[in-house]
Design a protein around this motif. Structure first.
Motif, PDB file in Angstrom:
ATOM      1  N   HIS A  89      12.149  -3.975  -0.580  1.00 13.34           N
ATOM      2  CA  HIS A  89      11.588  -3.142  -1.649  1.00 13.34           C
ATOM      3  C   HIS A  89      12.075  -1.708  -1.530  1.00 13.34           C
ATOM      4  O   HIS A  89      12.457  -1.071  -2.527  1.00 13.34           O
ATOM      5  CB  HIS A  89      10.065  -3.198  -1.584  1.00 13.34           C
ATOM      6  CG  HIS A  89       9.377  -2.254  -2.526  1.00 13.34           C
ATOM      7  ND1 HIS A  89       9.469  -2.373  -3.893  1.00 13.34           N
ATOM      8  CD2 HIS A  89       8.591  -1.159  -2.288  1.00 13.34           C
ATOM      9  CE1 HIS A  89       8.771  -1.411  -4.468  1.00 13.34           C
ATOM     10  NE2 HIS A  89       8.233  -0.666  -3.516  1.00 13.34           N
ATOM     11  N   ARG A 352      -2.324  -0.189  -8.258  1.00 12.73           N
ATOM     12  CA  ARG A 352      -1.288  -1.023  -7.644  1.00 12.73           C
ATOM     13  C   ARG A 352      -1.894  -2.141  -6.802  1.00 12.73           C
ATOM     14  O   ARG A 352      -1.255  -3.167  -6.587  1.00 12.73           O
ATOM     15  CB  ARG A 352      -0.368  -0.156  -6.794  1.00 12.73           C
ATOM     16  CG  ARG A 352       0.430   0.853  -7.605  1.00 12.73           C
ATOM     17  CD  ARG A 352       1.364   1.679  -6.753  1.00 12.73           C
ATOM     18  NE  ARG A 352       2.519   0.923  -6.302  1.00 12.73           N
ATOM     19  CZ  ARG A 352       3.479   1.437  -5.556  1.00 12.73           C
ATOM     20  NH1 ARG A 352       3.426   2.698  -5.176  1.00 12.73           N
ATOM     21  NH2 ARG A 352       4.516   0.706  -5.195  1.00 12.73           N
ATOM     22  N   SER A 353      -3.126  -1.949  -6.333  1.00 10.66           N
ATOM     23  CA  SER A 353      -3.750  -3.011  -5.539  1.00 10.66           C
ATOM     24  C   SER A 353      -4.090  -4.227  -6.399  1.00 10.66           C
ATOM     25  O   SER A 353      -4.330  -5.317  -5.877  1.00 10.66           O
ATOM     26  CB  SER A 353      -5.029  -2.481  -4.868  1.00 10.66           C
ATOM     27  OG  SER A 353      -5.995  -2.134  -5.832  1.00 10.66           O
ATOM     28  N   GLN A 354      -4.121  -4.041  -7.734  1.00  8.30           N
ATOM     29  CA  GLN A 354      -4.432  -5.137  -8.648  1.00  8.30           C
ATOM     30  C   GLN A 354      -3.213  -5.636  -9.414  1.00  8.30           C
ATOM     31  O   GLN A 354      -3.335  -6.518 -10.262  1.00  8.30           O
ATOM     32  CB  GLN A 354      -5.500  -4.672  -9.666  1.00  8.30           C
ATOM     33  CG  GLN A 354      -6.738  -4.052  -9.040  1.00  8.30           C
ATOM     34  CD  GLN A 354      -7.493  -5.030  -8.172  1.00  8.30           C
ATOM     35  OE1 GLN A 354      -7.556  -6.217  -8.481  1.00  8.30           O
ATOM     36  NE2 GLN A 354      -8.058  -4.542  -7.069  1.00  8.30           N
ATOM     37  N   ASP A 355      -2.054  -5.055  -9.135  1.00  8.89           N
ATOM     38  CA  ASP A 355      -0.841  -5.384  -9.893  1.00  8.89           C
ATOM     39  C   ASP A 355      -0.121  -6.568  -9.250  1.00  8.89           C
ATOM     40  O   ASP A 355       0.583  -6.417  -8.238  1.00  8.89           O
ATOM     41  CB  ASP A 355       0.074  -4.157  -9.942  1.00  8.89           C
ATOM     42  CG  ASP A 355       1.334  -4.396 -10.763  1.00  8.89           C
ATOM     43  OD1 ASP A 355       1.441  -5.474 -11.391  1.00  8.89           O
ATOM     44  OD2 ASP A 355       2.210  -3.509 -10.773  1.00  8.89           O
ATOM     45  N   ALA A 356      -0.281  -7.742  -9.821  1.00 10.78           N
ATOM     46  CA  ALA A 356       0.331  -8.948  -9.258  1.00 10.78           C
ATOM     47  C   ALA A 356       1.856  -8.921  -9.338  1.00 10.78           C
ATOM     48  O   ALA A 356       2.530  -9.665  -8.620  1.00 10.78           O
ATOM     49  CB  ALA A 356      -0.210 -10.181  -9.969  1.00 10.78           C
ATOM     50  N   ALA A 357       2.415  -8.060 -10.177  1.00 10.01           N
ATOM     51  CA  ALA A 357       3.864  -7.969 -10.305  1.00 10.01           C
ATOM     52  C   ALA A 357       4.485  -7.091  -9.220  1.00 10.01           C
ATOM     53  O   ALA A 357       5.708  -7.099  -9.048  1.00 10.01           O
ATOM     54  CB  ALA A 357       4.238  -7.431 -11.684  1.00 10.01           C
ATOM     55  N   ASP A 358       3.674  -6.365  -8.502  1.00 14.87           N
ATOM     56  CA  ASP A 358       4.171  -5.512  -7.431  1.00 14.87           C
ATOM     57  C   ASP A 358       4.736  -6.395  -6.315  1.00 14.87           C
ATOM     58  O   ASP A 358       4.072  -7.333  -5.864  1.00 14.87           O
ATOM     59  CB  ASP A 358       3.028  -4.649  -6.883  1.00 14.87           C
ATOM     60  CG  ASP A 358       3.504  -3.577  -5.921  1.00 14.87           C
ATOM     61  OD1 ASP A 358       4.246  -3.919  -4.975  1.00 14.87           O
ATOM     62  OD2 ASP A 358       3.141  -2.407  -6.100  1.00 14.87           O
ATOM     63  N   HIS A 361       2.383  -6.945  -3.481  1.00 12.59           N
ATOM     64  CA  HIS A 361       1.010  -7.193  -3.940  1.00 12.59           C
ATOM     65  C   HIS A 361       0.162  -7.900  -2.888  1.00 12.59           C
ATOM     66  O   HIS A 361      -1.021  -7.564  -2.697  1.00 12.59           O
ATOM     67  CB  HIS A 361       1.027  -8.022  -5.225  1.00 12.59           C
ATOM     68  CG  HIS A 361      -0.335  -8.486  -5.657  1.00 12.59           C
ATOM     69  ND1 HIS A 361      -1.300  -7.612  -6.134  1.00 12.59           N
ATOM     70  CD2 HIS A 361      -0.909  -9.724  -5.661  1.00 12.59           C
ATOM     71  CE1 HIS A 361      -2.398  -8.289  -6.410  1.00 12.59           C
ATOM     72  NE2 HIS A 361      -2.190  -9.563  -6.140  1.00 12.59           N
ATOM     73  N   THR A 362       0.718  -8.869  -2.196  1.00 22.75           N
ATOM     74  CA  THR A 362      -0.065  -9.618  -1.204  1.00 22.75           C
ATOM     75  C   THR A 362      -0.645  -8.676  -0.155  1.00 22.75           C
ATOM     76  O   THR A 362      -1.825  -8.776   0.208  1.00 22.75           O
ATOM     77  CB  THR A 362       0.803 -10.683  -0.518  1.00 22.75           C
ATOM     78  OG1 THR A 362       1.304 -11.585  -1.513  1.00 22.75           O
ATOM     79  CG2 THR A 362      -0.004 -11.463   0.502  1.00 22.75           C
ATOM     80  N   ARG A 364      -0.932  -5.273  -0.462  1.00 27.74           N
ATOM     81  CA  ARG A 364      -1.784  -4.255  -1.092  1.00 27.74           C
ATOM     82  C   ARG A 364      -3.161  -4.819  -1.441  1.00 27.74           C
ATOM     83  O   ARG A 364      -4.176  -4.120  -1.318  1.00 27.74           O
ATOM     84  CB  ARG A 364      -1.116  -3.707  -2.355  1.00 27.74           C
ATOM     85  CG  ARG A 364       0.158  -2.925  -2.100  1.00 27.74           C
ATOM     86  CD  ARG A 364       0.568  -2.184  -3.366  1.00 27.74           C
ATOM     87  NE  ARG A 364       1.929  -1.698  -3.318  1.00 27.74           N
ATOM     88  CZ  ARG A 364       2.315  -0.586  -2.690  1.00 27.74           C
ATOM     89  NH1 ARG A 364       1.425   0.127  -2.047  1.00 27.74           N
ATOM     90  NH2 ARG A 364       3.595  -0.216  -2.700  1.00 27.74           N
ATOM     91  N   SER A 365      -3.223  -6.067  -1.880  1.00 29.09           N
ATOM     92  CA  SER A 365      -4.506  -6.646  -2.288  1.00 29.09           C
ATOM     93  C   SER A 365      -5.422  -6.892  -1.093  1.00 29.09           C
ATOM     94  O   SER A 365      -6.639  -7.019  -1.250  1.00 29.09           O
ATOM     95  CB  SER A 365      -4.282  -7.950  -3.054  1.00 29.09           C
ATOM     96  OG  SER A 365      -3.622  -8.909  -2.235  1.00 29.09           O
TER      97      SER A 365
END
Length: 378
Positions: A89, A352-358, A361-362, A364-365
């Protein structure tokens, strides 16, 4: 002094090159304008050629967006390794910045942007760059960041814990993630600070905008010493302290980490990820080899008054990315002869913690931000 050179109307011209992220001097520069096609601009930028814009300002922004879309056609591949995903990333982000950073705009010696429909950027540039040293060329991407930072500085960011706004400067990490501010606002003060409010003293290490120093003063700490290693952060914190009429309660000093003396409470919110920053904004996020974290822990026992506490505000995102383990953190606490008397956790609220496209994401969530209450080990 780095200088770019180009030919325009059969005349050789030059300008000083400036990059806040220390991007290398373009080896070749050509002139671009409203006739330049996005595919051609993208190809030239990928090959390392800089394009000095001479057309309409809004068309330049549209070209930048079009170049970005061409980069996005090739999303970075994903791995099963969290740390590898993180590095992929960052590599992708670096490539994006490198390519988009090739679209340049000229600034006159008073920071005037002489393009059609261009905004007045003189004040924004003066705040970010200081007094002009003559005409220069900067990337449009960087200039848009400078303009955005100027708007944040004017409007400020609402901080509910203070009931007012904090005004960040360019290059200083803004308190947009309110969960760490709320942790400092609501964690019970150590006994040494509660029982001697009239003489209580706190240190805020790595103060940035000064927001945590202001929260500590708001909570009744009599004297707060705020430090930072960044001259921009020190100027920003001093301005915010003055705005909040707290100059009689908060001293801003530096550059450095620990001030002289001891305190009843020492707060530190170091950068959360052990990686190397690529620019001034990233210095609030990335801490190479966790240098600031270890410096805080090592110096804490010698700077605490009897009955005092150190508060370490730290996200576990690095652990979810396999950049640092929990055991490594605990080992660092033990090596510094520190004892954990409590830990208060909170969940991130940023989008960003809710953005599945990030791509991250795994991690961050699953992130948790914690305030670790530390005292010298008995």
């Amino acid at each position: 002094m780095s200088t770019i050179h180009w030919t325009e109307n059969h005349t050789h011209q030059s300008a000083r090159w400036h990059s806040e992220n220390a991007a290398p001097l373009p080896q070749r520069t050509i002139v671009a304008d409203d006739r330049t096609k996005a595919d051609d601009a993208y190809r030239q930028a990928c090959e390392g050629t800089a394009l000095l814009w001479r057309g309409d300002f809004h068309n330049a922004r549209q070209l930048l967006q079009a170049m970005g879309r061409r980069i996005d056609r090739k999303p970075p591949r994903l791995s099963t390794s969290p740390s590898e995903n993180f590095h992929l990333h960052r590599r992708s982000s670096s490539h994006r910045a490198r390519v988009l950073g090739k679209l340049l705009v000229p600034l006159d010696d008073d920071y005037t942007l002489t393009l059609r429909r261009a905004p007045n950027v003189r004040q924004a540039c003066l705040e970010a760059y200081g007094p002009s040293k003559g005409p220069m060329a900067v990337s449009l991407r960087e200039l848009l960041g400078v303009i955005g930072a100027h708007q944040w500085r004017l409007k400020g960011i609402d901080v509910p814990a203070l009931g007012t706004r904090i005004h960040p400067h360019y290059g200083v990490f803004a308190p947009v993630r309110g969960e760490y501010v709320d942790l400092v606002a609501h964690t019970p003060l150590p006994p040494a600070a509660r029982h001697s409010a009239a003489t209580s003293t706190a240190f805020d290490l790595g103060t940035g905008t000064g927001v945590l120093a202001a929260v500590l003063a708001h909570r009744g700490i009599n004297r707060v010493m705020a430090t930072d290693i960044s001259p921009r952060a020190l100027a920003c914190a001093r301005e915010n302290v003055h705005r909040l009429a707290l100059t009689d309660r908060i001293d801003v000093s530096g550059p450095g980490l620990f001030p002289e003396g001891r305190a009843d409470l020492i707060v530190c919110n170091p950068p959360w990820l052990p990686a190397r920053p690529t620019g001034p904004i990233e210095q609030g996020v990335y801490d190479p080899d966790s240098t600031m974290l270890h410096s805080f822990l090592a110096g804490l026992p010698a700077h605490l008054r009897p009955g005092g506490e150190g508060w370490l505000i730290l996200s576990d995102l690095a652990e979810h990315l396999d950049l640092r383990t929990r055991q490594q953190l605990l080992d660092a606490l033990q090596a510094a002869q520190l004892h954990v008397v409590g830990k208060i956790d909170t969940q991130p609220r940023h989008p960003r913690s809710q953005d599945a496209a990030d791509p991250l994401h795994t991690a961050r969530s699953a992130e948790t931000t914690s305030l670790w209450r530390l005292i010298p080990a008995p």
